[in-house]
Scaffold this motif. Structure first.
Motif, PDB file in Angstrom:
ATOM      1  N   CYS A  19      -0.138  -0.439   3.089  1.00 28.42           N
ATOM      2  CA  CYS A  19      -0.261  -0.687   2.221  1.00 28.42           C
ATOM      3  C   CYS A  19      -0.808   0.792   1.143  1.00 28.42           C
ATOM      4  O   CYS A  19      -0.405   1.907   0.871  1.00 28.42           O
ATOM      5  CB  CYS A  19      -2.603  -0.556   2.508  1.00 28.42           C
ATOM      6  N   CYS A  62      -3.769   2.083   0.242  1.00 27.47           N
ATOM      7  CA  CYS A  62      -4.396   3.604   1.056  1.00 27.47           C
ATOM      8  C   CYS A  62      -3.546   4.425   1.835  1.00 27.47           C
ATOM      9  O   CYS A  62      -3.346   5.324   2.222  1.00 27.47           O
ATOM     10  CB  CYS A  62      -5.713   3.141   2.338  1.00 27.47           C
ATOM     11  N   CYS A  87      -5.956  -5.026   4.403  1.00 33.67           N
ATOM     12  CA  CYS A  87      -5.745  -4.414   5.285  1.00 33.67           C
ATOM     13  C   CYS A  87      -6.656  -3.816   6.006  1.00 33.67           C
ATOM     14  O   CYS A  87      -7.845  -4.005   5.690  1.00 33.67           O
ATOM     15  CB  CYS A  87      -5.594  -2.738   3.948  1.00 33.67           C
ATOM     16  N   CYS A 133      -8.612  -0.189   4.613  1.00 36.73           N
ATOM     17  CA  CYS A 133      -9.312  -0.209   3.285  1.00 36.73           C
ATOM     18  C   CYS A 133      -9.844  -0.809   2.538  1.00 36.73           C
ATOM     19  O   CYS A 133     -10.809  -1.452   1.800  1.00 36.73           O
ATOM     20  CB  CYS A 133      -8.429   1.076   2.301  1.00 36.73           C
TER      21      CYS A 133
END
Ligand SMILES: [Zn+2]
Length: 70
Positions: A48, A51, A62, A65
């Motif tokens: 990601c 994050c 994701c 997050c």
């Protein structure tokens, strides 16, 4: 902030390099990591860009997050 930079075509590559260096010098570690992140939907796993979580592809966001990956 937006701006327009006009340079001779022969200087374009160098001007772009300097702009990237200036951005990297003021960017946070998270911003530099996100800018370097490439999402390959054909890979088994992706990281990601928001994050840094790593997870299997095939999801639309994701799982850590919630960043929308579509
Ligand atoms: Zn994330």
């Amino acid at each position: 902030m937006q701006y327009l930079l006009a340079v001779a075509s022969a200087d374009g590559s160098r001007a772009n390099q300097l702009l990237e260096e200036a951005w990297a010098a003021q960017a946070s570690a998270a911003e530099r990591r996100a800018a370097a992140c490439v999402i390959d939907s054909n890979a088994a796993e992706i990281t990601c860009p928001a994050c840094g979580a790593t997870f299997a592809t095939g999801v639309s966001e994701c799982p850590d997050c919630g960043l929308n990956l579509r």
